[in-house]
Every structure is written in C-alpha cells, then in structure tokens.
Design a protein around this motif. Structure first.
Motif, PDB file in Angstrom:
ATOM      1  N   GLN A  93       1.997  -6.035  -5.126  1.00 50.78           N
ATOM      2  CA  GLN A  93       1.125  -6.366  -6.258  1.00 50.78           C
ATOM      3  C   GLN A  93       1.327  -5.413  -7.440  1.00 50.78           C
ATOM      4  OE1 GLN A  93      -3.022  -6.681  -4.963  1.00 50.78           O
ATOM      5  NE2 GLN A  93      -2.334  -7.405  -2.964  1.00 50.78           N
ATOM      6  N   THR A  94       2.010  -4.287  -7.205  1.00 54.09           N
ATOM      7  CA  THR A  94       2.246  -3.319  -8.291  1.00 54.09           C
ATOM      8  C   THR A  94       3.572  -3.560  -9.015  1.00 54.09           C
ATOM      9  OG1 THR A  94       3.300  -1.678  -6.832  1.00 54.09           O
ATOM     10  CG2 THR A  94       0.892  -1.573  -7.062  1.00 54.09           C
ATOM     11  N   VAL A  95       4.306  -4.576  -8.603  1.00 55.95           N
ATOM     12  CA  VAL A  95       5.570  -4.890  -9.277  1.00 55.95           C
ATOM     13  C   VAL A  95       5.281  -5.487 -10.652  1.00 55.95           C
ATOM     14  CG1 VAL A  95       7.638  -6.335  -9.233  1.00 55.95           C
ATOM     15  CG2 VAL A  95       6.837  -5.248  -7.125  1.00 55.95           C
ATOM     16  N   VAL A  96       5.889  -4.916 -11.695  1.00 55.19           N
ATOM     17  CA  VAL A  96       5.841  -5.485 -13.041  1.00 55.19           C
ATOM     18  C   VAL A  96       7.149  -6.237 -13.240  1.00 55.19           C
ATOM     19  CG1 VAL A  96       5.707  -5.011 -15.516  1.00 55.19           C
ATOM     20  CG2 VAL A  96       4.424  -3.576 -13.899  1.00 55.19           C
ATOM     21  N   GLY A 125      14.950   6.401  -3.102  1.00 54.12           N
ATOM     22  CA  GLY A 125      15.014   5.635  -1.872  1.00 54.12           C
ATOM     23  C   GLY A 125      13.681   5.107  -1.391  1.00 54.12           C
ATOM     24  N   GLY A 126      12.596   5.821  -1.673  1.00 53.17           N
ATOM     25  CA  GLY A 126      11.278   5.376  -1.243  1.00 53.17           C
ATOM     26  C   GLY A 126      10.797   4.130  -1.962  1.00 53.17           C
ATOM     27  N   ASP A 127      11.439   3.805  -3.104  1.00 50.49           N
ATOM     28  CA  ASP A 127      11.060   2.625  -3.882  1.00 50.49           C
ATOM     29  C   ASP A 127      11.732   1.352  -3.384  1.00 50.49           C
ATOM     30  OD1 ASP A 127       9.432   4.021  -5.660  1.00 50.49           O
ATOM     31  OD2 ASP A 127      11.039   4.375  -7.094  1.00 50.49           O
ATOM     32  N   HIS A 128      12.762   1.486  -2.569  1.00 52.81           N
ATOM     33  CA  HIS A 128      13.604   0.332  -2.236  1.00 52.81           C
ATOM     34  C   HIS A 128      12.837  -0.778  -1.531  1.00 52.81           C
ATOM     35  CE1 HIS A 128      17.444   3.065  -2.233  1.00 52.81           C
ATOM     36  NE2 HIS A 128      16.840   3.014  -3.413  1.00 52.81           N
ATOM     37  N   ALA A 129      11.863  -0.423  -0.713  1.00 56.48           N
ATOM     38  CA  ALA A 129      11.158  -1.435   0.077  1.00 56.48           C
ATOM     39  C   ALA A 129      10.361  -2.396  -0.793  1.00 56.48           C
ATOM     40  CB  ALA A 129      10.226  -0.752   1.082  1.00 56.48           C
ATOM     41  N   ILE A 130       9.854  -1.918  -1.916  1.00 51.51           N
ATOM     42  CA  ILE A 130       8.944  -2.705  -2.748  1.00 51.51           C
ATOM     43  C   ILE A 130       9.575  -3.179  -4.045  1.00 51.51           C
ATOM     44  CG2 ILE A 130       6.748  -2.646  -4.016  1.00 51.51           C
ATOM     45  CD1 ILE A 130       6.465  -2.713  -0.962  1.00 51.51           C
ATOM     46  N   TYR A 131      10.365  -2.330  -4.691  1.00 47.69           N
ATOM     47  CA  TYR A 131      10.814  -2.610  -6.056  1.00 47.69           C
ATOM     48  C   TYR A 131      12.303  -2.994  -6.096  1.00 47.69           C
ATOM     49  CZ  TYR A 131       6.424  -0.279  -7.048  1.00 47.69           C
ATOM     50  OH  TYR A 131       5.106   0.072  -7.074  1.00 47.69           O
TER      51      TYR A 131
END
Length: 218
Positions: A93-96, A125-131
């Motif tokens: 839900q935080t993806v723009v 690397g921690g962003d890969h799952a969501i963004y």
C-alpha cells in the motif's frame, strides 16, 4: 576539477548514508530532493539541514501536483498507513506508482544540465520484496535507457542495491555518521511512530548493530 554527481536525497537513513559516502569520495555532490506530496515531507527539512552543514548544493523540487495522476498509495493519500514489517504484504500500500522512474528521469535531466555523468539513489536489498523500482532489473534497464536518452550518457549508480538496511547502517556508523540527522517514519508527526514498515526496518537495523536509535518514538 572534481567529478560531479547528482544524489537523490530524501532525508532518510539510506540516502543520508549514500550522500555522505559520495561526498567523502571527493565527488562534487548536487543533492536533489522531491516534494511529491508525501505525508512525511518533514524529511525534506532534515535533508536541507544536512546539506547546509556539509556545504552541499541542494535543490528541493515540488512535484506534488503529480498526485492527481498517481492514486492509491498510503504515502500520499488519505489511506491509513499500514503497520508491520517491510516484507509484510500490506506494505504494498506504500508503493507510489512509477515514483523512482519519475524521480530518476528528472535527476538525469539535472545531471545532463550540470555536466555530471552519474546519478546516485539509495535503493537497497531490503526494498526488493515490495518496491519493483528498487530491484536490480529495474536499475539495469534504467541504465540502458539513460545511456541513450541524451547526447550525454548518464549512469544510475546504486551502491547499496544488494545490501540491507542493517549493512547500510553499519557502513554509516563506520563513517561516524549521526543518524539523529535523518527522518524515516512514514507518518510525518512530531515523533516517529515505531509501527510503520519504515520504522520497523530502521529499529531492526539499530538492534542488529547493537546501537540505540537516536530518534524519539511515540
């Protein structure tokens, strides 16, 4: 003459570490921040103070009008901010929509106007799952485009692309950086909430480095 580079600087932990890393390399840094209508735009105040302290050229560009096109993100709309770990499914839900492609396009244009050959941003690397726009494939394809989009090729450099926030913080602590100069929480209130994905990941990074986060939490 020192090499020039544009650093996309949000005011958060990752871009703060990156900004200092590039600055300490002797590169002439041009910091670029964006007001895209984010609830946590107080991060821009942190960014401005850091750049003033370091003597770095800093531009803040207001592109908040794009929110009339990019609906559906908890960062920019009246939606409640999801709580939990970054890897939880509700963090989508935080993806723009298309945010990093837009920001990088503007940063590359700025780089061309400055005669700079590099644009840095703090995806990790921690962003890969969501963004999706923080993943290696996205960076690779953006580099392909930015090599041919202008007469002057500009590279997209992402030093922490394969590191998580714990490793980024470890790098910054080794540089002696003061993380009270950063803002991470997705809720732009007086104190950090401690519950959103950004706060959870930040607190985890400090715990895993055996350090106390200098920010005050609700």
């Amino acid at each position: 003459m020192a090499q020039k580079a544009v650093v996309i600087y949000s005011g958060g932990m990752d871009s703060f570490t990156l900004l200092n890393k590039v600055h300490c390399s002797g590169t002439k840094v041009y910091a670029l921040s964006f007001n895209y209508g984010q609830k946590h735009k107080k991060e821009l105040d942190y960014a401005a103070r850091v750049c003033q302290t370091l003597g770095i050229n800093h531009k803040v560009v207001d592109i908040s009008s794009i929110n009339s096109l990019l609906a559906g993100s908890a960062l920019t709309s009246e939606m409640d901010m999801p709580e939990g770990h970054y890897e939880d499914d509700n963090m989508k839900q935080t993806v723009v929509p298309n945010r990093n492609m837009i920001l990088l396009s503007l940063a590359v244009g700025y780089a061309v106007s400055l005669g700079a050959e590099q644009v840095y941003y703090g995806a990790h690397g921690g962003d890969h799952a969501i963004y999706p726009d923080c993943r290696p494939l996205f960076v690779e394809k953006m580099n392909d485009v930015c090599a041919i989009a202008n007469y002057e090729a500009v590279s997209i450099d992402v030093p922490y692309l394969h590191n998580d926030k714990t490793e980024i913080l470890r790098d910054g602590l080794a540089m002696g950086l003061d993380y009270s100069q950063t803002w991470t929480c997705y809720n732009g209130r007086e104190k950090a909430c401690g519950k959103c994905g950004a706060c959870q990941e930040r607190l985890e990074a400090f715990r895993e480095n055996g350090q106390q986060d200098p920010l005050t939490y609700e």
